[in-house]
Enzyme design. Structure first.
Site, PDB file in Angstrom:
ATOM      1  N   HIS A   1       1.134  -1.267   0.039  1.00  0.00           N
ATOM      2  CA  HIS A   1       0.031   0.050  -0.076  1.00  0.00           C
ATOM      3  C   HIS A   1       0.589   1.952   0.192  1.00  0.00           C
ATOM      4  O   HIS A   1       0.494   2.390   0.987  1.00  0.00           O
ATOM      5  CB  HIS A   1      -0.815   0.551   1.450  1.00  0.00           C
ATOM      6  CG  HIS A   1      -2.051  -1.333   0.928  1.00  0.00           C
ATOM      7  ND1 HIS A   1      -2.666  -1.564  -0.064  1.00  0.00           N
ATOM      8  CD2 HIS A   1      -3.121  -1.831   2.136  1.00  0.00           C
ATOM      9  CE1 HIS A   1      -3.727  -2.221  -0.022  1.00  0.00           C
ATOM     10  NE2 HIS A   1      -3.652  -1.860   1.854  1.00  0.00           N
TER      11      HIS A   1
ATOM     12  N   HIS B   1      -9.047   2.635   1.235  1.00  0.00           N
ATOM     13  CA  HIS B   1      -9.662   1.662   1.842  1.00  0.00           C
ATOM     14  C   HIS B   1     -10.772   1.502   2.892  1.00  0.00           C
ATOM     15  O   HIS B   1      -9.987   1.380   4.629  1.00  0.00           O
ATOM     16  CB  HIS B   1      -7.981   0.877   2.923  1.00  0.00           C
ATOM     17  CG  HIS B   1      -7.696  -0.029   3.252  1.00  0.00           C
ATOM     18  ND1 HIS B   1      -7.751  -0.966   4.178  1.00  0.00           N
ATOM     19  CD2 HIS B   1      -6.607  -0.942   2.630  1.00  0.00           C
ATOM     20  CE1 HIS B   1      -8.135  -2.310   4.151  1.00  0.00           C
ATOM     21  NE2 HIS B   1      -6.701  -2.237   3.437  1.00  0.00           N
TER      22      HIS B   1
ATOM     23  N   GLU C   1     -11.869  -3.053  -2.330  1.00  0.00           N
ATOM     24  CA  GLU C   1     -10.448  -2.677  -2.873  1.00  0.00           C
ATOM     25  C   GLU C   1     -10.343  -2.618  -4.649  1.00  0.00           C
ATOM     26  O   GLU C   1      -9.326  -3.367  -4.757  1.00  0.00           O
ATOM     27  CB  GLU C   1      -9.098  -3.025  -2.213  1.00  0.00           C
ATOM     28  CG  GLU C   1      -9.113  -2.870  -0.581  1.00  0.00           C
ATOM     29  CD  GLU C   1      -8.551  -3.791   0.145  1.00  0.00           C
ATOM     30  OE1 GLU C   1      -7.404  -3.400  -0.654  1.00  0.00           O
ATOM     31  OE2 GLU C   1      -8.506  -4.317   0.687  1.00  0.00           O
TER      32      GLU C   1
END
Length: 346
Positions: free
Chosen positions: A101, A175, A309
């Protein structure tokens, strides 16, 4: 339709968007984090349907990425490095030996410039950020604009726009952990899910996609017909077990329907649909969520939320058949994801 702004910890701002039906969306300039979404249930009771911390200071670390904009690359990059035009780029390993991420310098950790707007039937925020070459290890100066738009139809639009002066990698997502029961009254076991996908990508023991695309037929990954999310949590499937009994997998959309995701919570009667231009998404059911974190409505527990996501796949760096994440200098990155909140039929 109106917008409220308040100072947070003397260094951030939180913006709250409200439409004419009392739906509200609260967003921090730090990480573009969605801290709350309040929507009514079938009895008209307005409650929060996302996970967020009780204390704002806990967003500073935010290892669970609650509500945040994720980038430059959403997902895991194997061995925290990649090659682009025969040049190797080394990234920070923040998930074992891998890069997750965007790493510790990812977009979830920056303060975005924010401006607001309002029309007769929308209210929203424009978040902008310039990522400089070498930041978090990625090449190129990348100009990013993320727009949050709340409509009077209880829709939340997330529009992503970006360009770079160098060839680079980019796939952005949000997220947010959703729990449609409201105010964390229970886990997401009984939420039902319909998913326009007949294929998912297999994971190895480090949760890195192997590149093998698996048909969902006869597996607990088949959500083409509506069924409870929790039905797969304790399945004997090795792929469910490998992520801690649940889901943390990339699904490739079939694009057979206008809406890619429909999720329902039968007790309170809330329903949410997800429509996106992205080629797929990671379905994450909070299998790794730490227990006992002080959230706004109580302590955290496993399976307390579910993330959708929407993104491309970092695995495309190694497997060309998966949706690509390379952004060329001549390209404009532009994607949209729409979350629509409504009520189930009685």
């Amino acid at each position: 339709m109106h917008i409220e702004t308040k100072e947070i910890l003397g260094k951030w701002k939180e913006y709250t968007l409200t439409n004419n039906h009392d739906m509200t969306v609260s967003v921090l300039d730090f990480g573009g984090i969605i801290t709350k979404i309040l929507v009514p249930d079938r009895n008209g009771t307005i409650e929060n349907v996302v996970l967020g911390y009780k204390e704002y200071k806990d967003y500073e670390e935010n290892p669970n990425f609650f509500g945040a904009i994720i980038g430059p690359v959403a997902g895991r990059i194997k061995a925290a490095s990649f090659e682009l035009d025969n040049k190797t780029f080394n990234l920070t390993a923040n998930d074992g030996l891998n890069h997750l991420h965007g790493g510790p310098e990812g977009f979830h950790q920056v303060i975005w410039d924010v401006s607001s707007f309002k029309t007769d039937d929308t209210v929203g925020l424009v978040l902008t950020y310039k990522s400089t070459a070498g930041e978090a290890g990625y090449p190129g100066n990348v100009d990013i604009k993320v727009t949050y738009t709340l409509t009077d139809n209880n829709q939340l639009f997330l529009d992503y726009l970006a360009s770079s002066n160098e060839k680079t990698l980019l796939t952005l997502t949000n997220h947010t952990y959703f729990n449609l029961c409201g105010n964390l009254k229970t886990t997401v076991h009984e939420h039902t899910l319909s998913l326009d996908s007949s294929e998912f990508v297999e994971l190895d023991e480090q949760l890195i996609p192997t590149g093998r695309i698996v048909n969902v037929n006869g597996t607990p990954f088949d959500f083409r017909d509506e069924r409870a999310i929790g039905a797969g949590f304790n399945d004997d499937s090795e792929q469910n077990k490998i992520v801690g009994n649940g889901y943390d997998h990339y699904f490739i959309f079939d694009k057979n329907s206008d809406t890619q995701v429909v999720v329902k919570e039968p007790i309170q009667g809330r329903m949410m649909t997800v429509k996106t231009t992205q080629p797929g998404m990671v379905l994450y059911t909070a299998n790794g969520l730490s227990e006992g974190l002080p959230l706004a409505e109580g302590l955290s527990k496993k399976y307390q939320g579910v993330c959708f996501e929407t993104q491309a796949s970092p695995t495309s760096l190694h497997y060309a058949e998966l949706p690509r994440i390379i952004l060329n200098t001549s390209e404009i990155y532009h994607h949209q994801t729409v979350f629509t909140f409504s009520l189930m039929d009685s």
